[in-house]
Design a protein around this motif. Sequence first.
Motif, PDB file in Angstrom:
ATOM      1  N   GLN A  15      20.295  18.969  32.747  1.00  0.00           N
ATOM      2  CA  GLN A  15      21.432  18.953  32.142  1.00  0.00           C
ATOM      3  C   GLN A  15      21.688  19.184  30.688  1.00  0.00           C
ATOM      4  O   GLN A  15      22.539  20.294  29.876  1.00  0.00           O
ATOM      5  N   THR A  16      20.554  18.771  30.229  1.00  0.00           N
ATOM      6  CA  THR A  16      20.797  19.279  28.357  1.00  0.00           C
ATOM      7  C   THR A  16      20.440  20.364  28.363  1.00  0.00           C
ATOM      8  O   THR A  16      20.741  20.638  27.488  1.00  0.00           O
ATOM      9  N   ASP A  17      19.168  20.070  28.557  1.00  0.00           N
ATOM     10  CA  ASP A  17      18.940  21.132  28.187  1.00  0.00           C
ATOM     11  C   ASP A  17      17.062  22.055  29.612  1.00  0.00           C
ATOM     12  O   ASP A  17      16.387  21.121  29.729  1.00  0.00           O
ATOM     13  N   GLY A  18      17.610  22.548  29.878  1.00  0.00           N
ATOM     14  CA  GLY A  18      17.444  23.138  31.538  1.00  0.00           C
ATOM     15  C   GLY A  18      15.860  23.480  31.405  1.00  0.00           C
ATOM     16  O   GLY A  18      15.072  23.823  32.401  1.00  0.00           O
ATOM     17  N   ARG A  19      15.298  23.830  29.956  1.00  0.00           N
ATOM     18  CA  ARG A  19      14.334  25.018  29.389  1.00  0.00           C
ATOM     19  C   ARG A  19      13.385  23.762  28.782  1.00  0.00           C
ATOM     20  O   ARG A  19      12.022  24.346  28.475  1.00  0.00           O
ATOM     21  N   ASP A 140      34.878  21.987  29.484  1.00  0.00           N
ATOM     22  CA  ASP A 140      34.197  22.648  30.442  1.00  0.00           C
ATOM     23  C   ASP A 140      32.632  22.604  30.403  1.00  0.00           C
ATOM     24  O   ASP A 140      32.353  22.961  29.160  1.00  0.00           O
ATOM     25  N   PRO A 141      31.967  22.118  31.625  1.00  0.00           N
ATOM     26  CA  PRO A 141      30.907  21.414  31.172  1.00  0.00           C
ATOM     27  C   PRO A 141      29.641  22.523  31.010  1.00  0.00           C
ATOM     28  O   PRO A 141      28.705  22.793  30.930  1.00  0.00           O
ATOM     29  N   TYR A 142      30.146  24.178  31.831  1.00  0.00           N
ATOM     30  CA  TYR A 142      29.727  25.097  31.574  1.00  0.00           C
ATOM     31  C   TYR A 142      30.014  26.205  30.572  1.00  0.00           C
ATOM     32  O   TYR A 142      29.538  27.008  30.532  1.00  0.00           O
ATOM     33  N   LEU A 143      31.127  25.711  29.076  1.00  0.00           N
ATOM     34  CA  LEU A 143      31.638  26.373  28.563  1.00  0.00           C
ATOM     35  C   LEU A 143      30.473  25.786  27.178  1.00  0.00           C
ATOM     36  O   LEU A 143      30.420  24.715  26.737  1.00  0.00           O
ATOM     37  N   LEU A 144      30.106  26.298  26.204  1.00  0.00           N
ATOM     38  CA  LEU A 144      29.444  26.175  24.879  1.00  0.00           C
ATOM     39  C   LEU A 144      30.819  25.938  24.415  1.00  0.00           C
ATOM     40  O   LEU A 144      31.785  26.509  24.630  1.00  0.00           O
ATOM     41  N   PRO A 145      30.910  24.563  23.274  1.00  0.00           N
ATOM     42  CA  PRO A 145      32.298  24.155  22.660  1.00  0.00           C
ATOM     43  C   PRO A 145      32.730  25.498  21.396  1.00  0.00           C
ATOM     44  O   PRO A 145      33.934  25.501  21.581  1.00  0.00           O
ATOM     45  N   ASP A 146      31.913  26.335  21.474  1.00  0.00           N
ATOM     46  CA  ASP A 146      32.261  27.389  20.263  1.00  0.00           C
ATOM     47  C   ASP A 146      31.331  28.936  20.635  1.00  0.00           C
ATOM     48  O   ASP A 146      30.718  28.906  21.116  1.00  0.00           O
ATOM     49  N   PRO A 147      32.900  29.349  20.217  1.00  0.00           N
ATOM     50  CA  PRO A 147      32.812  31.434  20.790  1.00  0.00           C
ATOM     51  C   PRO A 147      31.489  31.041  19.771  1.00  0.00           C
ATOM     52  O   PRO A 147      30.573  31.000  18.584  1.00  0.00           O
ATOM     53  N   PRO A 148      30.754  31.965  20.566  1.00  0.00           N
ATOM     54  CA  PRO A 148      29.242  32.501  19.731  1.00  0.00           C
ATOM     55  C   PRO A 148      29.141  33.272  18.162  1.00  0.00           C
ATOM     56  O   PRO A 148      30.032  34.214  18.024  1.00  0.00           O
ATOM     57  N   ALA A 149      28.236  33.032  17.206  1.00  0.00           N
ATOM     58  CA  ALA A 149      27.961  33.548  16.488  1.00  0.00           C
ATOM     59  C   ALA A 149      27.821  35.155  16.589  1.00  0.00           C
ATOM     60  O   ALA A 149      27.857  35.890  17.700  1.00  0.00           O
ATOM     61  N   ALA A 150      28.496  35.837  15.871  1.00  0.00           N
ATOM     62  CA  ALA A 150      29.401  37.137  15.888  1.00  0.00           C
ATOM     63  C   ALA A 150      27.633  38.177  15.788  1.00  0.00           C
ATOM     64  O   ALA A 150      27.008  37.898  14.581  1.00  0.00           O
ATOM     65  N   VAL A 201      21.012  27.095  29.071  1.00  0.00           N
ATOM     66  CA  VAL A 201      20.462  26.961  29.783  1.00  0.00           C
ATOM     67  C   VAL A 201      20.416  25.654  30.526  1.00  0.00           C
ATOM     68  O   VAL A 201      20.478  24.264  29.991  1.00  0.00           O
ATOM     69  N   LEU A 202      21.115  25.020  31.436  1.00  0.00           N
ATOM     70  CA  LEU A 202      20.892  23.733  32.146  1.00  0.00           C
ATOM     71  C   LEU A 202      21.169  23.718  33.672  1.00  0.00           C
ATOM     72  O   LEU A 202      21.292  25.254  34.467  1.00  0.00           O
ATOM     73  N   ALA A 203      20.919  22.360  34.262  1.00  0.00           N
ATOM     74  CA  ALA A 203      20.619  22.265  35.804  1.00  0.00           C
ATOM     75  C   ALA A 203      21.841  22.084  36.115  1.00  0.00           C
ATOM     76  O   ALA A 203      23.071  21.196  35.808  1.00  0.00           O
ATOM     77  N   LEU A 204      22.634  22.794  36.875  1.00  0.00           N
ATOM     78  CA  LEU A 204      23.694  22.655  38.292  1.00  0.00           C
ATOM     79  C   LEU A 204      22.992  21.463  39.695  1.00  0.00           C
ATOM     80  O   LEU A 204      22.651  22.256  39.813  1.00  0.00           O
ATOM     81  N   VAL A 205      24.042  20.811  39.460  1.00  0.00           N
ATOM     82  CA  VAL A 205      23.839  19.484  40.604  1.00  0.00           C
ATOM     83  C   VAL A 205      24.908  18.719  41.149  1.00  0.00           C
ATOM     84  O   VAL A 205      26.162  19.120  40.658  1.00  0.00           O
ATOM     85  N   ARG A 206      24.716  19.325  42.335  1.00  0.00           N
ATOM     86  CA  ARG A 206      26.253  18.816  43.407  1.00  0.00           C
ATOM     87  C   ARG A 206      26.646  17.520  43.212  1.00  0.00           C
ATOM     88  O   ARG A 206      26.157  16.477  42.950  1.00  0.00           O
ATOM     89  N   ASP A 237      36.053  10.051  30.228  1.00  0.00           N
ATOM     90  CA  ASP A 237      34.759  10.612  31.206  1.00  0.00           C
ATOM     91  C   ASP A 237      34.847  11.551  32.822  1.00  0.00           C
ATOM     92  O   ASP A 237      34.592  12.454  32.311  1.00  0.00           O
ATOM     93  N   ARG A 238      35.980  10.918  32.718  1.00  0.00           N
ATOM     94  CA  ARG A 238      36.401  12.099  34.598  1.00  0.00           C
ATOM     95  C   ARG A 238      36.486  12.566  34.558  1.00  0.00           C
ATOM     96  O   ARG A 238      36.808  13.400  35.660  1.00  0.00           O
ATOM     97  N   VAL A 239      37.527  12.833  33.517  1.00  0.00           N
ATOM     98  CA  VAL A 239      37.960  14.765  33.335  1.00  0.00           C
ATOM     99  C   VAL A 239      36.677  15.343  33.539  1.00  0.00           C
ATOM    100  O   VAL A 239      36.285  15.281  31.358  1.00  0.00           O
ATOM    101  N   SER A 240      36.333  16.406  33.792  1.00  0.00           N
ATOM    102  CA  SER A 240      35.473  16.784  33.572  1.00  0.00           C
ATOM    103  C   SER A 240      35.705  18.112  33.505  1.00  0.00           C
ATOM    104  O   SER A 240      34.892  18.894  32.696  1.00  0.00           O
ATOM    105  N   PHE A 241      36.703  18.654  33.272  1.00  0.00           N
ATOM    106  CA  PHE A 241      37.446  20.263  33.201  1.00  0.00           C
ATOM    107  C   PHE A 241      38.545  20.289  32.782  1.00  0.00           C
ATOM    108  O   PHE A 241      39.623  19.665  33.169  1.00  0.00           O
TER     109      PHE A 241
END
Length: 317
Positions: A15-19, A140-150, A201-206, A237-241
């Motif tokens: 979940q931290t680094d899927g690769r 958002d657990p699936y969103l990088l915290p900052d916009p990508p560099a141009a 890249v990260l793991a998505l888990v139910r 912690d329990r607020v995931s989104f």
Amino acid sequence: MDLDHTDLAVVRELQTDGRLTYETLAQRVGLSRPATRARVQRMLDSGAVRVVAIVHPAVRGLTASAHLSIDTHGAAGPVARAIAAMPQAPFVTLTAGQRAIMTELRTEGFAELDRAIERVRTLPGVRTVDPLITTRQLKDPYLLPDPPAAAELDELDRRILDELERDGRLPFAELADRVGLSAGATRSRTLRLLDGGVAKVLALVRPELLGMGHLCGFAVRLDGPADPVAERLASWDRVSFLSACLGRADLVGTITAESLPALLATLERMRACEQVSGVESWLHMELVKERYDPGASAPAPAPAQGAAAETADSDPL
């Protein structure tokens, strides 16, 4: 599928680094490399875990989003599945509460968002649609915290991202074959995209497999500025989104908890926050769809048998 303590340790690393390579992953969880690889493959084959690249929405031009609460004439399941077939809808659930269905839409601009909402309104069985238009993503657990560099992405960059969105652990050698580059050039481009914040890249888990099988959506109305309350809720912690929005509420989000009492305690804590004038909540009963890759309207294609055999013992890095 039941995950034991070691499986959960593997999942947390992915979940931290899927690769992560199998060698590094094995060292971190205290197993041999073959045993680690076998556990990862078992979880992937079962569908309990998916490892994919999450591309920043801005890279895909997905600059507008909304959360829709939907009521239906009759059964909600067929309507939810029809919404799930829309590529603009990465997230669809059947819920217990005032509305039968909750969905998220992500589109290229507000004009397309308006068209997507209207398409949902016209689906057979839809009675009412109540949208909350997102103004800011706060957690958002699936969103990088900052916009990508141009950066200008060329066609090869986009093909690499497409492949990693389907399988985030593709070895560089196989990824190179698919995009038509050398392994070295593919590795260099991929690391540039990941390091530049274009994707992760990260793991998505139910959630239920992690002991957090109770999901509750919420919409918060405020009497004052949103920022102080939003910052407080996002730190839980329990607020995931969490996102700020326009509509019947000022904030919308998700609680992920280990039990119903834990959900209730979080909601009660939320209601007690200063400046919170009201909290609407609903339980997510069935996750119909959660897909953030370009093939979001259908399952990602499985690799060919030959390719799978050739890379079965390969590390992604």
